[in-house]
Design an enzyme around this catalytic site. Structure first.
Site, short mmCIF file in Angstrom:
data_model
loop_
_atom_site.label_atom_id
_atom_site.label_comp_id
_atom_site.label_asym_id
_atom_site.label_seq_id
_atom_site.Cartn_x
_atom_site.Cartn_y
_atom_site.Cartn_z
N HIS A 34 0.81 -1.22 0.00
CA HIS A 34 0.00 0.00 0.00
C HIS A 34 0.85 1.27 0.00
O HIS A 34 0.34 2.37 -0.25
CB HIS A 34 -0.93 0.01 1.22
CG HIS A 34 -2.30 0.52 0.92
ND1 HIS A 34 -2.55 1.54 0.03
CD2 HIS A 34 -3.50 0.15 1.40
CE1 HIS A 34 -3.85 1.78 -0.02
NE2 HIS A 34 -4.45 0.95 0.80
N ASP A 257 -11.37 -8.31 -17.68
CA ASP A 257 -11.66 -9.56 -18.39
C ASP A 257 -10.36 -10.05 -19.00
O ASP A 257 -9.82 -9.42 -19.90
CB ASP A 257 -12.73 -9.32 -19.46
CG ASP A 257 -13.12 -10.59 -20.20
OD1 ASP A 257 -12.43 -11.63 -20.03
OD2 ASP A 257 -14.09 -10.55 -20.96
#
Length: 315
Positions: A34, A257
């Protein structure tokens, strides 16, 4: 990579990916340090990677922006931090207390009802859909915790929200900026006041907290951190009767996708889970929102039995 704190990225991977083949699908797990990226950076990477995998061509989206020019005049780069492991007294560790998770799905129509109700209660129009939904969760979970524990009305309850700062800077940072551009903001109440005042008040408090994260606050945070670097510790975030919401319904979590079809679900891992972590995602259906609630088993059970709360949840 679970249990690995961000500062160990000096020697350990900043990014890790695991692909698990199932009988009827594929599960892609990804973790990012992070310190190098926020949610916007994370999902830009995920979606760009999936587009390259699906098409085999140059991605249609803009390339990542690595520049740190917006820090000019605020701090001097590079930052050099004297750092010694023995000074670290506390780490973010995997939770030891028994916890359970459940995803609560809120349809577009119910979210609109909560937003309208919250604004009407406070005589305003500035409470957003997400703020109304977070206020609803804050009040509902606090109420069920109050019934299932020894909490008293004068105990403090806090709601920490991770607020994106890209659009708060002038000029704004691009969505393709690769970095960590967030601030932490706290909304505070007592348990008794929160339950008594209800949805509208809670949502407006969250609205005011988010609105207070101005460009000046961003610069002040950066200047203060540069003068006195400090680690984010577990105790600074994980507090009794408190909540934390990370992620955002604006992230395109269902848009990636890899060539195998679009995702059917998204879940977060155990790396920073604790009692009160409420992770928000866009729902699979347009306009809907999912909240992944990590709570103690008795609180989660009581919440699922709370008729007032469950009336807003899609079953």
């Amino acid at each position: 990579m679970n249990g690995v704190p961000n500062y160990e990225g000096r020697s350990k991977p900043l990014l890790a990916v695991q692909v698990t083949e199932l009988v009827d699908g594929i599960f892609i797990g990804l973790t990012m340090n992070h310190s190098i990226g926020d949610g916007t950076s994370f999902w830009n990477f995920f979606n760009t990677w999936s587009e390259i995998s699906r098409t085999g061509a140059k991605p249609s989206k803009a390339i990542p922006i690595f520049g740190r020019e917006y820090l000019d005049g605020i701090i001097d780069l590079p930052i050099r931090i004297p750092f010694f492991n023995e000074q670290i007294q506390e780490k973010f560790l995997l939770p030891t207390e028994p916890l359970q998770q459940r995803v609560f799905h809120f349809r577009k129509e119910k979210i609109a009802e909560l937003k309208s109700k919250a604004n009407a209660q406070m005589g305003t129009s500035k409470i957003s859909s997400l703020q109304a939904l977070m206020g609803h969760l804050w009040v509902s979970i606090t109420r069920t915790r109050h019934l299932t524990s020894s909490s008293t009305d004068d105990q403090e309850t806090k709601y920490l929200v991770i607020v994106g700062t890209r659009q708060r800077l002038q000029p704004p940072l691009s969505d393709h900026y690769l970095g960590n551009a967030v601030l932490f903001g706290w909304a505070t109440s007592t348990v008794g006041d929160l339950i008594k005042r209800g949805l509208g008040w809670a949502a407006l408090e969250l609205n005011r907290m988010v609105a207070s994260q101005t460009e000046q606050q961003v610069k002040k945070f950066l200047e203060d951190w540069f003068d006195k670097p400090r680690l984010l510790t577990r105790s600074a975030v994980v507090r009794s009767h408190s909540f934390v919401t990370g992620s955002s319904p604006r992230f395109d979590v269902y848009g990636n996708d890899f060539g195998w079809g679009k995702p059917v679900a998204v879940r977060s891992g155990s790396g920073n889970k604790f009692d009160g972590k409420l992770t928000v995602f866009a729902g699979a259906e347009e306009g809907s929102i999912d909240f992944e609630a990590c709570l103690s088993p008795h609180t989660l059970r009581a919440l699922a039995e709370d008729e007032e709360f469950m009336q807003s949840v899609a079953v």
